[in-house]
Design a protein around this motif. Structure first.
Motif, PDB file in Angstrom:
ATOM      1  N   UNK A 104       0.844  -1.189   0.000  1.00  0.00           N
ATOM      2  CA  UNK A 104       0.000   0.000   0.000  1.00  0.00           C
ATOM      3  C   UNK A 104       0.882   1.242   0.000  1.00  0.00           C
ATOM      4  N   UNK A 105       1.700   1.357  -1.030  1.00  0.00           N
ATOM      5  CA  UNK A 105       2.611   2.494  -1.152  1.00  0.00           C
ATOM      6  C   UNK A 105       1.917   3.560  -1.986  1.00  0.00           C
ATOM      7  N   UNK A 106       1.890   4.796  -1.530  1.00  0.00           N
ATOM      8  CA  UNK A 106       1.183   5.844  -2.288  1.00  0.00           C
ATOM      9  C   UNK A 106       1.831   6.083  -3.640  1.00  0.00           C
ATOM     10  N   UNK A 107       0.995   6.185  -4.662  1.00  0.00           N
ATOM     11  CA  UNK A 107       1.419   6.539  -6.008  1.00  0.00           C
ATOM     12  C   UNK A 107       0.493   7.642  -6.508  1.00  0.00           C
ATOM     13  N   UNK A 108       1.047   8.471  -7.405  1.00  0.00           N
ATOM     14  CA  UNK A 108       0.211   9.522  -7.995  1.00  0.00           C
ATOM     15  C   UNK A 108      -0.885   8.903  -8.866  1.00  0.00           C
ATOM     16  N   UNK A 109      -0.518   7.950  -9.678  1.00  0.00           N
ATOM     17  CA  UNK A 109      -1.474   7.278 -10.564  1.00  0.00           C
ATOM     18  C   UNK A 109      -1.417   5.775 -10.292  1.00  0.00           C
ATOM     19  N   UNK A 110      -2.556   5.154 -10.223  1.00  0.00           N
ATOM     20  CA  UNK A 110      -2.651   3.703 -10.086  1.00  0.00           C
ATOM     21  C   UNK A 110      -3.663   3.208 -11.113  1.00  0.00           C
ATOM     22  N   UNK A 151      -7.999  -4.866  -3.197  1.00  0.00           N
ATOM     23  CA  UNK A 151      -8.639  -3.841  -4.016  1.00  0.00           C
ATOM     24  C   UNK A 151      -8.809  -2.549  -3.227  1.00  0.00           C
ATOM     25  N   UNK A 152      -9.255  -2.652  -1.993  1.00  0.00           N
ATOM     26  CA  UNK A 152      -9.396  -1.465  -1.152  1.00  0.00           C
ATOM     27  C   UNK A 152      -8.048  -0.819  -0.887  1.00  0.00           C
ATOM     28  N   UNK A 153      -7.026  -1.629  -0.675  1.00  0.00           N
ATOM     29  CA  UNK A 153      -5.692  -1.106  -0.417  1.00  0.00           C
ATOM     30  C   UNK A 153      -5.158  -0.339  -1.621  1.00  0.00           C
ATOM     31  N   UNK A 154      -5.367  -0.871  -2.833  1.00  0.00           N
ATOM     32  CA  UNK A 154      -4.929  -0.173  -4.036  1.00  0.00           C
ATOM     33  C   UNK A 154      -5.715   1.106  -4.246  1.00  0.00           C
ATOM     34  N   UNK A 155      -7.001   1.102  -3.925  1.00  0.00           N
ATOM     35  CA  UNK A 155      -7.833   2.297  -4.079  1.00  0.00           C
ATOM     36  C   UNK A 155      -7.349   3.416  -3.167  1.00  0.00           C
ATOM     37  N   UNK A 163      -7.297   4.507 -12.177  1.00  0.00           N
ATOM     38  CA  UNK A 163      -7.775   4.016 -13.473  1.00  0.00           C
ATOM     39  C   UNK A 163      -8.130   2.549 -13.325  1.00  0.00           C
ATOM     40  N   UNK A 164      -9.367   2.180 -13.635  1.00  0.00           N
ATOM     41  CA  UNK A 164      -9.841   0.799 -13.563  1.00  0.00           C
ATOM     42  C   UNK A 164     -10.385   0.426 -14.943  1.00  0.00           C
ATOM     43  N   UNK A 165      -9.908  -0.678 -15.510  1.00  0.00           N
ATOM     44  CA  UNK A 165     -10.366  -1.089 -16.844  1.00  0.00           C
ATOM     45  C   UNK A 165     -10.869  -2.514 -16.795  1.00  0.00           C
ATOM     46  N   UNK A 214     -15.386   5.742 -19.493  1.00  0.00           N
ATOM     47  CA  UNK A 214     -15.071   5.908 -20.909  1.00  0.00           C
ATOM     48  C   UNK A 214     -15.213   4.546 -21.584  1.00  0.00           C
ATOM     49  N   UNK A 215     -16.102   4.471 -22.547  1.00  0.00           N
ATOM     50  CA  UNK A 215     -16.304   3.216 -23.280  1.00  0.00           C
ATOM     51  C   UNK A 215     -15.537   3.280 -24.589  1.00  0.00           C
ATOM     52  N   UNK A 216     -14.436   2.534 -24.645  1.00  0.00           N
ATOM     53  CA  UNK A 216     -13.612   2.518 -25.849  1.00  0.00           C
ATOM     54  C   UNK A 216     -14.224   1.609 -26.904  1.00  0.00           C
TER      55      UNK A 216
END
Length: 577
Positions: A104-110, A151-155, A163-165, A214-216
């Motif tokens: 659970x290391x903080x990142x600007x973008x995940x 999942x909660x930890x990454x959020x 970003x979730x795809x 966003x629906x690609x």
């Protein structure tokens, strides 16, 4: 391999890679003889494999400079370390990792990728002897709950952007597919607790979720990426924008818009193109490969080598022997050492067949290098590689060519020569194999674009060819024809093949006698029918000869092939493959 570090019984003085290989092989022999009881054969095999790979890399890079012991020691011992995850977690600007606890290391973008329904949380079918799965008790570990926690930890670790795809629609019927149950719960939570500013209606929360999603489209060339209707959909592929306004492609021979930008062309790319432009169009332009392997043939017991394997091994033999000759070493020793390595690598048949195949591989080498030594006497001085660059802005798209011209030599009077050893024969049935010579002709012309004369000598096991110097105007004219053929060949399959063009030129523009256009067309038809049986690309693009034999075919046969044929002259007598 800590024990090996204590057995360095070699001289601590710089030496070329070839000498280091001999020293280290002796070191391996002494070390493993002394430690035979404590070291298994797998370790010996891994050490020898690492040494062979390093030697092959040095030969391909033409590295002959003396290296100190520290450099060789560090590289070899590092390659002997067992594989594992030794790289740090923060390996660079972008870190790829799986969801694991305690990260659970903080990142600007995940970015969480592949959050499809059924894929996450991960499902693990229980095995028969798992009593915990059959009788679950409070406090037992739940893998599914672990995934929910991850999942909660990454959020919570995302600081600026999450970003979730997931795959939102089926590729079979385009039906909508739900995301992971965890993603669905997150979307429901957002819809229940927040709303989109300025949204009207009974479900403002759903409008927020819709705005965040966003629906690609299924294809990267969809019009939505270029029409600006949704600013969140965009593309860097400019060639697809032009294709939206082009007519629909109805047949394989209908033209596509050429790419507006591409990487610089090279000698290898142009050589492959001029040998088989239809295949290059499918593979390079459309990324389509039609060749398939015969699975039944792979089940047969190998008692010999097929054509590709034979060419690959003979090409390696030629490179090794040429390096030995140029370095003043024994060619025969290099030949026998490499044949022994083929057998050790398992590339020769088993048993007595190995000796027979090895003899067949070595059979043409004496005659080949006898010719090579004769040519070396006429061109005794080696020259460094020369850079090549050419920019053609005469038509669209603008083509940039960049490469290096290698294998150069000089005569006593300073004349330049490109001396090449060709693994395949150049003469067959007392005729030149122009398909083999065309890539060398491309390099021959490219080396004279600046007006410096160049002679090319191609030595093979069946025939040797000499390409005389060209005038700069003639070299530039042929080069521009080649680049124009590339432009056309990237828009559509080019109606040109070397074998059919060779047969057509033999009667349409004979070196002796009067031309016969009817005979030329009939010979081209026969060659085209035979080629379609062997080449699936040509059969796909031009299944009928009438679509192939158009005015363009004659044009490219004269522009691309006739200058090479006229420059070669008659093939040497008494040599054929």
């Amino acid at each position: 391999m800590e024990a090996l570090e204590e057995h360095w019984q070699v001289l601590d003085e710089p030496a070329p890679p070839a000498q280091w290989v001999a020293r280290l092989q002796q070191l391996l022999t002494d070390f493993f003889d002394a430690a035979e009881a404590s070291v298994d054969g797998l370790t010996l095999l891994r050490a020898q494999t690492a040494l062979d790979e390093w030697q092959l890399a040095c030969e391909e890079a033409q590295l002959a400079e003396p290296l100190p012991l520290s450099v060789v020691r560090a590289h070899w011992l590092e390659s002997l370390e067992p594989p594992g995850l030794h790289q740090p977690f923060f390996a660079g600007g972008v870190t790829f990792a799986s969801l694991m606890p305690m990260r659970a290391i903080p990142f600007r973008w995940i970015a969480l990728l592949g959050m499809n329904d059924g894929d996450y949380p991960r499902s693990r079918p229980p095995v028969d002897f798992d009593l915990m799965a059959q009788e679950y008790r409070p406090g037992d570990r739940s893998r599914r709950e672990d995934d929910r926690y991850l999942f909660l930890e990454a959020l919570l670790s995302a600081r600026e952007h999450l970003h979730v795809s997931w795959v939102g629609r089926s590729i079979q019927d385009n039906e909508e597919r739900p995301p992971s149950v965890l993603v669905a719960q997150l979307r429901d939570h957002l819809a229940a607790g927040w709303r989109l500013q300025g949204a009207k209606g009974d479900k403002p929360g759903r409008e927020l979720v819709k705005a965040l999603t966003v629906e690609h489209r299924l294809q990267p060339f969809h019009a939505a990426y270029f029409d600006g209707s949704d600013p969140r959909l965009f593309s860097y592929a400019a060639e697809w924008r032009a294709s939206l306004h082009a007519p629909a492609v109805g047949t394989p021979t209908q033209a596509l818009d050429a790419p507006s930008a591409q990487a610089p062309l090279t000698l290898a790319a142009l050589g492959r193109f001029v040998r088989n432009p239809v295949r290059v169009f499918f593979e390079h332009r459309l990324a389509v490969r039609l060749a398939d392997e015969d699975a039944a043939a792979q089940d047969q017991e190998p008692f010999g080598l097929d054509g590709l394997e034979n060419w690959t091994l003979q090409d390696e033999l030629i490179r090794v022997q040429r390096a030995a000759v140029d370095a003043g070493a024994s060619r025969e020793d290099a030949l026998q050492a490499r044949l022994a390595r083929f057998a050790a690598r398992g590339e020769l048949p088993h048993g007595a067949f190995a000796a027979q195949v090895a003899a067949q591989l070595a059979q043409p080498m004496d005659k080949l290098f006898e010719r090579y030594m004769q040519v070396l006497q006429a061109w005794p001085h080696a020259l460094p590689d020369e850079p090549l660059a050419f920019r053609d802005e005469g038509a669209q798209p603008v083509l940039l060519f960049e490469d290096w011209l290698s294998q150069l030599r000089a005569a006593a009077d300073g004349a330049r020569c490109r001396l090449v050893l060709e693994s395949s024969g150049l003469v067959k049935d007392r005729r030149w194999r122009l398909a083999r010579l065309l890539p060398h002709w491309v390099a021959h012309v490219a080396g004279q674009l600046e007006g410096r004369p160049l002679t090319s000598v191609i030595v093979s096991k069946a025939g040797s060819a000499t390409l005389p110097p060209l005038a700069q105007d003639a070299a530039l004219a042929w080069w521009k024809d080649l680049l124009q053929a590339w432009r056309e060949g990237m828009r559509r399959p080019l109606p040109f093949s070397v074998e059919s063009a060779t047969a057509w030129l033999r009667y349409a523009a004979p070196e002796k006698g009067e031309p016969s256009m009817d005979r030329a067309r009939e010979e081209a038809r026969k060659c085209h029918e035979n080629e379609c049986k062997r080449d699936p690309y040509l059969a796909r693009a031009f299944p009928g000869f009438d679509a192939f034999y158009v005015d363009e075919f004659e044009h490219w046969a004269i522009k691309l092939l006739r200058p090479l044929r006229d420059a070669l002259g008659a093939p040497p007598k008494g040599e054929a493959e």
